[in-house]
Design an enzyme around this catalytic site. Structure first.
Site, mmCIF file in Angstrom:
data_model
loop_
_atom_site.group_PDB
_atom_site.id
_atom_site.type_symbol
_atom_site.label_atom_id
_atom_site.label_comp_id
_atom_site.label_asym_id
_atom_site.label_seq_id
_atom_site.Cartn_x
_atom_site.Cartn_y
_atom_site.Cartn_z
ATOM 1 N N GLY A 9 0.827 -1.203 0.000
ATOM 2 C CA GLY A 9 0.000 0.000 0.000
ATOM 3 C C GLY A 9 0.859 1.250 0.000
ATOM 4 N N GLY A 12 3.766 1.080 2.632
ATOM 5 C CA GLY A 12 4.736 0.067 2.234
ATOM 6 C C GLY A 12 5.599 0.522 1.071
ATOM 7 C CG ASN A 101 -3.131 4.339 11.624
ATOM 8 O OD1 ASN A 101 -2.166 4.980 12.002
ATOM 9 N ND2 ASN A 101 -3.651 4.489 10.414
ATOM 10 C CE LYS A 180 -0.837 8.628 12.858
ATOM 11 N NZ LYS A 180 -0.140 7.536 12.181
ATOM 12 C CG ASN A 184 -4.670 8.000 13.510
ATOM 13 O OD1 ASN A 184 -4.402 8.898 12.716
ATOM 14 N ND2 ASN A 184 -3.883 6.955 13.679
ATOM 15 C CB SER A 246 -5.874 6.839 6.014
ATOM 16 O OG SER A 246 -6.141 6.783 7.406
ATOM 17 C CD GLU A 258 -5.833 1.213 9.596
ATOM 18 O OE1 GLU A 258 -5.018 0.373 10.021
ATOM 19 O OE2 GLU A 258 -5.501 2.364 9.252
#
Length: 298
Positions: A9, A12, A101, A180, A184, A246, A258
């Site tokens: 992705g 990556g 995440n 984080k 998020n 995202s 997520e």
């Protein structure tokens, strides 16, 4: 150093490109189609009207990974369990870095046999263009901390630090993951539900009030590790004003989000502490409802 990267992705590909400058990098992709393209074309990072291509090796994620010295796992948290089950020889790799995440994967790490396990958070903006190209939309930092094992292994990664790809070593993994997680949990669900870019959360007073209320509810459960956490959230919104989160991109493209790893973790912590939440479950159900609307294509 021989570095393997699980996941083709945006993150990556970004890591593969930058780390391939000084290392032998192999990307373990979900599909042979992507692996074949990467073997022939390499990874291209586009940024500020420039384009650089880096040669990498590539194969599918079901193949053996035992030859690697350092493994980076850069898949979404909701597929992490499946990926770990596929990697029968992961325990033969001395050092593994997880870049997920949320914090839902922490309990699973104690079951792994790797000598050194690192945890990291990625603050870069990255957008996958196609199977071999990634747009580096914003320079941030990669913060890495030792979960267990040998600190010198973390230093090997920090040596790859550059102005365009900063990598920092931190002493406390829980602190960087908690910070984080809060960011998020505040930004991603609101932008995904309202379908707005990050900057609108601070430029629109109504969205701002919603963000502030959600932040206050979340930190009643997940206590911030710094006194200026709210300021950090606002600064990130401002610095990434034109970016889509995202989670918003996942919603727009009909992918699974997520939200379970992020808001789901907050909800479970609140239950464990016997605290009642209002906004967080509302947002969680809203995002799950969008996923379930028939757009989610797996």
């Amino acid at each position: 150093m021989k570095i393997g990267i699980i996941g083709g992705g945006s993150i990556g590909l970004l890591f593969a490109g930058y780390l391939a400058r000084n290392n032998e990098v192999t990307i373990y992709s979900r599909t042979e189609t992507q692996a074949s393209i990467l073997r022939s074309k390499g990874v291209t990072i586009e940024q500020n009207n420039t384009s650089n291509t880096y040669r990498v090796q590539a194969t599918t994620s079901t193949n053996s990974v035992s030859d690697e010295e350092f493994m980076i796992i850069a898949v979404k948290q909701y597929v992490l369990e499946e990926v770990l089950l596929q990697l029968n020889d992961l325990d033969k790799i001395p050092t593994v870095l997880f870049l997920q995440n949320g914090m839902g994967h922490i309990d699973a790490l104690d079951k792994l046999k790797n000598r050194t396990i690192l945890l990291g958070v990625v603050e870069h903006g990255a957008l996958k263009i196609d199977n071999a190209r990634v747009l580096h939309t914003g320079i941030g930092k990669t913060k890495v901390a030792l979960f267990r094992g040998d600190k010198d292994k973390a230093d090997l990664l920090v040596r790859e630090n550059t102005t365009t790809f900063p990598i920092e070593l931190h002493s406390n993994w829980r602190e960087i993951l908690t910070s984080k997680l809060i960011v998020n949990a505040v930004i991603n669900p609101l932008t995904a539900l309202f379908k707005i870019k990050n900057g609108e959360l601070i430029y629109n007073r109504y969205f701002y009030h919603s963000m502030e209320a959600l932040y206050n509810e979340i930190i009643s459960v997940i206590h911030p590790v710094t006194d200026n956490m709210w300021q950090q959230v606002c600064e990130i919104c401002n610095n990434t004003a034109e970016n889509k989160s995202s989670m918003l991109r996942d919603v727009e493209e009909g992918r699974k989000t997520e939200v379970e790893a992020i808001l789901g973790y907050v909800i479970n912590e609140a239950k464990r502490k016997n605290q009642k939440l209002i906004l967080t479950p509302f947002l969680f159900e809203g995002i799950k409802g969008i996923e379930d609307r028939g757009k989610y294509n797996g």
